[in-house]
Enzyme design. Structure first.
Site, mmCIF file in Angstrom:
data_model
loop_
_atom_site.group_PDB
_atom_site.id
_atom_site.type_symbol
_atom_site.label_atom_id
_atom_site.label_comp_id
_atom_site.label_asym_id
_atom_site.label_seq_id
_atom_site.Cartn_x
_atom_site.Cartn_y
_atom_site.Cartn_z
ATOM 1 N N SER A 59 -0.522 -8.978 3.683
ATOM 2 C CA SER A 59 -0.471 -8.069 4.839
ATOM 3 C C SER A 59 0.810 -8.244 5.637
ATOM 4 O O SER A 59 1.305 -7.290 6.215
ATOM 5 C CB SER A 59 -1.630 -8.375 5.796
ATOM 6 O OG SER A 59 -2.787 -7.706 5.415
ATOM 7 N N ASP A 86 -3.732 0.906 10.013
ATOM 8 C CA ASP A 86 -4.231 -0.460 10.191
ATOM 9 C C ASP A 86 -5.332 -0.480 11.242
ATOM 10 O O ASP A 86 -6.088 0.492 11.363
ATOM 11 C CB ASP A 86 -3.038 -1.355 10.590
ATOM 12 C CG ASP A 86 -3.189 -2.789 10.105
ATOM 13 O OD1 ASP A 86 -4.157 -3.431 10.533
ATOM 14 O OD2 ASP A 86 -2.349 -3.266 9.326
ATOM 15 N N HIS A 98 -4.555 -7.416 13.775
ATOM 16 C CA HIS A 98 -3.862 -7.220 12.498
ATOM 17 C C HIS A 98 -2.817 -6.097 12.586
ATOM 18 O O HIS A 98 -1.674 -6.254 12.171
ATOM 19 C CB HIS A 98 -4.934 -6.900 11.450
ATOM 20 C CG HIS A 98 -4.454 -6.888 10.034
ATOM 21 N ND1 HIS A 98 -4.066 -5.718 9.403
ATOM 22 C CD2 HIS A 98 -4.323 -7.864 9.119
ATOM 23 C CE1 HIS A 98 -3.718 -5.997 8.151
ATOM 24 N NE2 HIS A 98 -3.867 -7.298 7.953
#
Ligand SMILES: *[C@@H]1O[C@H](CO)[C@@H](O)[C@H](O)[C@H]1NC(C)=O
Ligand SMILES: *[C@@H]1O[C@H](CO)[C@@H](O)[C@H](O)[C@H]1NC(C)=O
Ligand SMILES: *[C@@H]1O[C@H](CO)[C@@H](O)[C@H](O)[C@H]1NC(C)=O
Ligand SMILES: *[C@@H]1O[C@H](CO)[C@@H](O)[C@H](O)[C@H]1NC(C)=O
Ligand SMILES: *[C@@H]1O[C@H](CO)[C@@H](O)[C@H](O)[C@H]1NC(C)=O
Ligand SMILES: *[C@@H]1O[C@H](CO)[C@@H](O)[C@H](O)[C@H]1NC(C)=O
Ligand SMILES: *[C@@H]1O[C@H](CO)[C@@H](O)[C@H](O)[C@H]1NC(C)=O
Ligand SMILES: CC(=O)N[C@H]1CO[C@H](CO)[C@@H](O)[C@@H]1O
Length: 781
Positions: free
Chosen positions: A566, A155, A228
């Site tokens: 996600s 990520d 994220h």
């Protein structure tokens, strides 16, 4: 035409435009080297783990390059990334003609331009932020479980100081861990601990079009600068953190799906996206490092999906799976249109997003005393006691602006003098202006607040920070417009957001969640399962990303609420790690099967799961259904999908024997009569078949189940099928005993009387304790 199909059209037109530019400059661009991935199949068995021999294959690859690249450009005889652990290959700067020359070489399976992949948060669509770990039923108590399952998160990196990654009470780092904690200018070895056991970063290069653009220079650190990766890692395996909240919203204990397990972070992405070659490198490293499960909330655009052997995630995961490492991926956020699901290879676990039984409401109070429950997150300071004038975008248009633009609150479409001090109503009947932009437009014009009328996204709370914001569907929107028509001086206010629990059917399918069937093959059902992906609270980097997002006088929050597939993906990663920690010997396909056959199609009102427009959800929207980690611990029977199944899949899909031999490095041979149709026959925990002709006698599909419950068990079959589709199961009784652990059965579909198009149904095996629920999709012609 729906939102996404218009987006699709726009992007397609853009694609044509770019393509025509590319063609006109083709002769030149052919000669310009750009990053390519050269995939060379399985690593040879004697290479694994022996450093000296790895060097050898490195020089093999350099030799191969030097046979292709002209001597005067010898500086290009260099590998950007070199893959040698889980699989073999490299990435390098090549011209188109060099790439095509390489693709003919011995052992080269595929050569393709390094693609740009996207993060699957809705941020880019400006659905916003998230919260974690509220997956109902996932309380992890009273199981004898190990704590040495290692989860790799590929990520944007990690924020190691987050309370979610503290290691108090966690034992020594498992000895199988062979990874590293890479240092950077803002990241020390001491930032890793017994929870966050490893961190790597890579030079992040993102290419675009025919020209290489370096979107982000190397930041030289595994530290997350986007938020994220921190969010997804804490959803998968964050520890318990008491009293976490987003400025008081979603307050409670935050924790990941497997709080006692370990995290290793692989930073491959920037905010703009991820390079495919770098993701391949990270998968190769993660397998070598000794991880058990890899979580990837990233994918190719659904518009530009490639075949499996030009898709870095599919390639890397194929080899990871062969080495016993499970790969879990997000399905994408390109819903609700069909054929938008990505990450569809059968060895991947593909996750759709659902809502949870919580929503964020920002109530609208109209001058006539009526209330409407809108959705949104705001830290507004408005109260009941003061009302503001309510204006409609169309009525406060700037000069010479078409009503359709003003109604949508386009940039520049509003007359600021008429907007200032009022609450503005904007519609969303045009996809080009996002919620974020509408909010900025009216905020810029010094409005007091904004009410958006939008049927499509209202299930996904938008985070407007301190600006009063709310969003309603067409029904409520119509009533608000009617009220505005009915009076000279319409007024309203927007109250601060409150959290509503257990207020509505959940799970339901998120509007943005990408839908099946898969555009690569309809003979494997995708997505596989569904997990929470709306309004998820989890760790973030404690930095303000946007001005006005933090209430006055407060520090940026270290937890935030985000939405996207996600966020759904790491819920399944966490659940899989939980199962792995109890069943140490289970293979990735057994864990996946357990989560699929115990998933539920019912919501908290004991009704069938719906989509966000309140229609019953179909299997292309939710796969086998919402995961239930506790039930998955004890599934009764599992479907084992083995390496030969996957190799046969590649044969049936149409790859050559040469490619497949190189991928397997065994003497596996493709069946003589390979065809796409046969893909349905690989031993998958669901059934999808794209061709059942009415005049055809029957379509027969076999499956083999493995008993993982009590030794003596008798299962009987129960079929649910739509009217007209006849389904027979032979035998319809499976008797397991000491010597009989595996049994095979046949499912026959007869379509003579069936409705044309997709027929959805299920076959459930039941032994008095376990329900083994297997879903099927049959397309009748
Ligand atoms: C490629 O992009 C770089 C950086 O934007 C630019 O300077 C260069 O001119 C571009 N080359 C071509 C051939 O378009
Ligand atoms: C919990 O968090 C809230 C808001 O952040 C704070 O006001 C409160 O004091 C905290 N409670 C405890 C027990 O820490
Ligand atoms: C919900 O399902 C219905 C019926 O299949 C479909 O027409 C509608 O477009 C779906 N809505 C969403 C948001 O997925
Ligand atoms: C609300 O806060 C804004 C600053 O964000 C301030 O300008 C305004 O006066 C406040 N309104 C009320 C009613 O307190
Ligand atoms: C409000 O009035 C306008 C103009 O008279 C009309 O076009 C519109 O349909 C009305 N809207 C509603 C919701 O009644
Ligand atoms: C392939 O064809 C042979 C002979 O026609 C047949 O016996 C066999 O069952 C077929 N294989 C599959 C997987 O359908
Ligand atoms: C299973 O059945 C066999 C034969 O009936 C019996 O001998 C055996 O004890 C049973 N095993 C278990 C675990 O119940
Ligand atoms: C749910 C929530 O936190 N809403 C907040 C919105 O803003 C007001 C005023 O700032 C707070 O009092 C609410 O708690």
């Amino acid at each position: 035409m729906s939102f996404s199909s218009i987006m699709g059209l726009l992007q397609f037109l853009h694609f044509l435009f770019v393509a025509s530019l590319l063609i006109s400059s083709r002769a030149i661009s052919d000669q310009i080297p750009k990053p390519y991935v050269v995939y060379m199949g399985n690593s040879s068995p004697n290479n694994i783990g022996v450093e000296g021999q790895i060097q050898e294959s490195d020089s093999d690859h350099l030799q191969l390059l030097s046979s292709i690249i002209p001597r005067e450009e010898s500086e290009r005889i260099a590998l950007i990334h070199h893959f040698s652990h889980a699989f073999s290959g490299f990435s390098a700067m090549l011209t188109d003609s060099e790439a095509s020359a390489l693709s003919g070489e011995q052992d080269v399976v595929s050569v393709f331009p390094d693609p740009v992949l996207q993060l699957h948060t809705t941020r880019s669509w400006d659905f916003l932020e998230s919260d974690l770990g509220m997956n109902p039923g996932a309380t992890h108590t009273h199981y004898h479980s190990s704590t040495d399952v290692i989860v790799a998160v590929i990520d944007t990196g990690i924020w190691p100081e987050s309370p979610s990654f503290r290691d108090e009470g966690i034992g020594e780092i498992p000895s199988k861990w062979k990874g590293v904690c890479m240092e950077g200018h803002d990241f020390k070895k001491s930032n890793c601990n017994r929870k966050l056991i490893g961190a790597r970063y890579y030079n992040i290069q993102v290419t675009s079009g025919g020209n290489q653009t370096q979107i982000e220079a190397t930041k030289g650190s595994p530290r997350d600068s986007v938020g994220h990766g921190t969010h997804t890692a804490s959803i998968a395996a964050g520890v318990y953190v008491n009293n976490a909240s987003y400025f008081g919203l979603a307050q409670g204990t935050a924790r990941g799906g497997s709080p006692s397990n370990r995290i290793a972070a692989y930073k491959t992405c920037s905010e703009e996206g991820c390079s495919g070659a770098t993701i391949l490198k990270a998968i190769d490293d993660a397998v070598k490092d000794g991880v058990d499960i890899i979580s990837i909330s990233i994918g190719l655009s659904s518009l530009f999906q490639s075949d499996f052997l030009s898709d870095p995630i599919a390639i890397g995961a194929f080899h990871a799976e062969q080495k016993g490492v499970m790969v879990v991926c997000s399905a994408g956020n390109d819903g609700p249109d069909p054929l938008t699901v990505v990450n569809t290879a059968p060895w991947l676990f593909t996750v759709a997003a659902s809502n949870i039984d919580r929503s964020f409401q920002s109530t609208i109070v109209l001058g006539n005393g009526k209330y409407f429950q809108g959705t949104g997150i705001n830290f507004s300071n408005l109260t009941h006691s003061k009302m503001y004038n309510l204006v409609y975008g169309e009525q406060v248009a700037a000069k010479f602006t078409p009503a359709s633009e003003a109604r949508n609150c386009y940039p520049g479409s509003l007359d600021n003098n008429k907007v200032a001090g009022n609450i503005v109503v904007c519609v969303k009947d045009d996809p080009t202006v996002s919620r974020r932009i509408k909010k900025l437009v009216v905020q810029d014009a010094r409005a007091i607040g904004i009410i958006i009328i939008d049927e499509d996204n209202k299930d996904v709370p938008f985070d407007a920070g301190v600006f009063p914001f709310t969003e309603v569907g067409n029904l409520e929107g119509h009533q608000i417009l009617e009220y505005m028509n009915s009076t000279k001086n319409p007024t309203a206010t927007i109250l601060p957001t409150t959290e509503i629990k257990r207020n509505k059917p959940s799970p339901s399918v998120a509007s943005f969640s990408s839908r099946g069937p898969s555009s690569t093959t309809e003979n494997i059902l995708k997505p596989d399962v569904m997990a929470p992906g709306i309004g998820i609270l989890a760790a973030v980097i404690p930095k303000s990303q946007d001005p006005g997002s933090v209430p006055i006088g407060k520090k940026p929050s270290s937890y935030a609420i985000k939405s996207g597939t996600s966020m759904a993906c790491p819920h399944v990663t966490g659940a899989a790690a939980f199962i792995k920690s109890v069943h140490r010997k289970w293979s990735p396909s057994m864990i996946k099967s357990a989560l699929m056959t115990t998933a539920t199609n019912y919501n908290n009102l004991r009704k069938p799961v719906t989509n966000s427009s309140d229609y019953f959800a179909n299997l292309h929207e939710m796969g086998a259904g919402e995961i239930n980690p506790l039930r998955a611990l004890n599934p009764g029977l599992v479907f084992e999908t083995d390496v030969e199944d996957y190799l046969r899949f590649l044969c049936y899909f149409g790859y050559s024997q040469k490619q497949i031999s190189s991928m397997s490095k065994t003497n596996f041979n493709c069946p003589k009569n390979s065809s796409q149709d046969l893909i349905s026959t690989i031993n998958y925990p669901s059934i999808s078949t794209s061709t059942l002709k009415r005049q055809q006698k029957a379509k027969v599909i076999t499956r083999t189940v493995t008993n993982v419950g009590s030794l003596n068990a008798t299962y009987t079959a129960k079929v649910r099928a739509p009217q007209g589709l006849v389904v027979k199961v032979i035998p319809d009784k499976l008797v397991f005993s000491e010597g009989v652990q595996r049994m095979t059965y046949e499912v026959s579909f007869y379509g003579k009387e069936a409705r044309g198009g997709y027929n959805f149904g299920s076959l459930t095996w039941f032994d008095g304790h376990h329900y083994v629920h297997t879903v099927f999709v049959v397309k009748v012609e």
